[in-house]
Scaffold this active site. Structure first.
Site, PDB file in Angstrom:
ATOM      1  N   ASN A 123       0.864  -1.176   0.000  1.00 50.32           N
ATOM      2  CA  ASN A 123       0.000   0.000   0.000  1.00 50.32           C
ATOM      3  C   ASN A 123       0.904   1.230   0.000  1.00 50.32           C
ATOM      4  O   ASN A 123       1.471   1.581   1.028  1.00 50.32           O
ATOM      5  CB  ASN A 123      -0.893  -0.030   1.254  1.00 50.32           C
ATOM      6  CG  ASN A 123      -1.718   1.232   1.400  1.00 50.32           C
ATOM      7  OD1 ASN A 123      -1.802   2.042   0.476  1.00 50.32           O
ATOM      8  ND2 ASN A 123      -2.330   1.397   2.563  1.00 50.32           N
ATOM      9  N   LYS A 145       0.163   4.266  -0.374  1.00 48.03           N
ATOM     10  CA  LYS A 145      -0.468   5.489   0.176  1.00 48.03           C
ATOM     11  C   LYS A 145      -0.201   6.679  -0.762  1.00 48.03           C
ATOM     12  O   LYS A 145      -0.124   6.483  -1.969  1.00 48.03           O
ATOM     13  CB  LYS A 145       0.017   5.738   1.607  1.00 48.03           C
ATOM     14  CG  LYS A 145      -0.153   4.477   2.477  1.00 48.03           C
ATOM     15  CD  LYS A 145      -0.002   4.717   3.937  1.00 48.03           C
ATOM     16  CE  LYS A 145      -0.183   3.409   4.685  1.00 48.03           C
ATOM     17  NZ  LYS A 145      -0.162   3.556   6.136  1.00 48.03           N
ATOM     18  N   HIS A 158      -9.563   1.663   4.346  1.00 46.86           N
ATOM     19  CA  HIS A 158      -8.338   1.776   5.138  1.00 46.86           C
ATOM     20  C   HIS A 158      -8.588   2.726   6.311  1.00 46.86           C
ATOM     21  O   HIS A 158      -9.346   3.690   6.187  1.00 46.86           O
ATOM     22  CB  HIS A 158      -7.204   2.311   4.252  1.00 46.86           C
ATOM     23  CG  HIS A 158      -5.871   2.246   4.928  1.00 46.86           C
ATOM     24  ND1 HIS A 158      -5.474   3.185   5.852  1.00 46.86           N
ATOM     25  CD2 HIS A 158      -4.864   1.341   4.846  1.00 46.86           C
ATOM     26  CE1 HIS A 158      -4.271   2.855   6.303  1.00 46.86           C
ATOM     27  NE2 HIS A 158      -3.878   1.740   5.705  1.00 46.86           N
ATOM     28  N   GLU A 165      -6.981   5.069   7.496  1.00 44.54           N
ATOM     29  CA  GLU A 165      -6.725   6.487   7.194  1.00 44.54           C
ATOM     30  C   GLU A 165      -7.918   7.098   6.464  1.00 44.54           C
ATOM     31  O   GLU A 165      -8.235   8.267   6.668  1.00 44.54           O
ATOM     32  CB  GLU A 165      -5.431   6.624   6.372  1.00 44.54           C
ATOM     33  CG  GLU A 165      -4.201   6.375   7.246  1.00 44.54           C
ATOM     34  CD  GLU A 165      -3.012   5.774   6.516  1.00 44.54           C
ATOM     35  OE1 GLU A 165      -2.972   5.807   5.268  1.00 44.54           O
ATOM     36  OE2 GLU A 165      -2.103   5.252   7.203  1.00 44.54           O
ATOM     37  N   GLU A 169      -5.761  -4.517  10.370  1.00 43.87           N
ATOM     38  CA  GLU A 169      -4.705  -3.534  10.604  1.00 43.87           C
ATOM     39  C   GLU A 169      -4.989  -2.781  11.903  1.00 43.87           C
ATOM     40  O   GLU A 169      -5.768  -1.819  11.911  1.00 43.87           O
ATOM     41  CB  GLU A 169      -4.657  -2.527   9.452  1.00 43.87           C
ATOM     42  CG  GLU A 169      -4.376  -3.162   8.108  1.00 43.87           C
ATOM     43  CD  GLU A 169      -3.707  -2.185   7.149  1.00 43.87           C
ATOM     44  OE1 GLU A 169      -2.660  -2.539   6.600  1.00 43.87           O
ATOM     45  OE2 GLU A 169      -4.206  -1.061   6.980  1.00 43.87           O
ATOM     46  N   GLY A 176       2.292   2.420  10.634  1.00 43.64           N
ATOM     47  CA  GLY A 176       3.272   3.494  10.459  1.00 43.64           C
ATOM     48  C   GLY A 176       3.948   3.911  11.752  1.00 43.64           C
ATOM     49  O   GLY A 176       4.613   4.939  11.805  1.00 43.64           O
ATOM     50  N   SER A 205       3.127  -2.060  10.226  1.00 41.25           N
ATOM     51  CA  SER A 205       4.582  -2.158  10.426  1.00 41.25           C
ATOM     52  C   SER A 205       5.146  -3.547  10.139  1.00 41.25           C
ATOM     53  O   SER A 205       6.076  -4.001  10.801  1.00 41.25           O
ATOM     54  CB  SER A 205       4.963  -1.706  11.843  1.00 41.25           C
ATOM     55  OG  SER A 205       4.563  -0.357  12.047  1.00 41.25           O
TER      56      SER A 205
END
Ligand code: PGA
Length: 255
Positions: A9, A11, A96, A98, A168, A174, A214
């Site tokens: 991904n 991003k 996702h 985010e 996730e 991250g 991560s």
């Protein structure tokens, strides 16, 4: 045995020229991928077509990071499922954290997008996962159950098999913080039991459940070695050709 899916991904990183550099590096590092592992990269929209062209002589597939649930129309800034298939995408990431956090994505929109992706033969990679506060409160299992149940609403058992779930935990995205292999396995097994209640044992066994947060070469073996972990959705480490290639190699070894 389920096939591993190793998905990158990217991003909001890598416009066309950076994408070319990253894919060049990946092809150098990994000229061939074993038949037992599926590999996917998800660049930003503007780099999709060039990535598809660039990878046409490899087994690496391309996916998008989002789609709109309508077919077309007055939705400025949005991209539809048919546009993604025309650009050569095989998968699309949906929901996702985010997007849920910054762009108002809800369980309802995730469900609509999942239906739309399936209608267009795009493999949906549906993201679920809890925040640190929710884990501390002890509501993470219920929350993920609700996210999974909502995402699969109205999806029949044949189509359900084409859906990929990415667990996730938000606190591991991250941050350098990774769920322990035991924490990942525990949640993946929980997701499988939710699917078994929604459908049946066979369907729950057939759906691929990726871990994301991560994942890197140093922890991939332990995470991918868990019984119910069928791959990874990899952010940061997928932007480094060598690291991403190493994770693919680990998946090949474990297959
Ligand atoms: P990360 O991102 O690997 O950088 O933690 C994973 C993701 O958000 O998909």
């Amino acid at each position: 045995m389920r096939r591993f899916l190793i998905a990158g991904n990217w991003k909001m990183n890598c416009g066309p020229s950076d994408a070319a550099g990253l894919l060049e590096g990946l092809k150098e590092q990994k000229s061939e991928v074993s038949e037992d592992v599926d590999v996917l990269v998800c660049p930003p929209y503007v780099s999709l077509s060039m990535s598809v062209n660039y990878l046409h002589d490899t087994d690496i597939q391309v996916g998008a990071q989002n789609l709109h649930f309508e077919d077309n129309g007055a939705f400025t800034g949005e991209v539809s499922a048919s546009m993604l298939t025309e650009a050569g995408c095989a998968y699309v990431i949906i929901g996702h954290s985010e997007r849920r956090q910054y762009f108002g994505e809800t369980d309802e929109s995730v469900n609509k997008k999942t239906h739309k992706a399936i209608d267009h033969n795009l493999g949906p990679v549906v993201c679920v996962g809890e925040s640190l506060e929710q884990r501390k409160e002890g509501i993470h299992f219920d929350l993920v159950k609700d996210q999974v149940t909502a995402a699969f609403d109205g999806i029949n058992e044949v189509d359900a098999l084409d859906v990929v779930i990415a667990y996730e935990p938000i606190w591991a995205i991250g941050t350098g913080e990774t769920a322990s292999p035991e924490q990942a396995q525990e949640m993946h097994a929980h997701i499988r039991s939710v699917l078994s209640d929604l459908y049946d044992e066979d369907t729950s066994e057939g759906v691929r459940i990726l871990y994301g947060g991560s994942m890197k070469p140093g922890n991939a073996e332990e995470l991918l070695g868990q019984k119910d972990v069928d791959g990874g959705l990899i952010g940061g480490a997928s932007l480094d050709a060598e690291s991403f290639a190493q994770i693919i190699t680990i998946a090949e070894k474990l297959s």
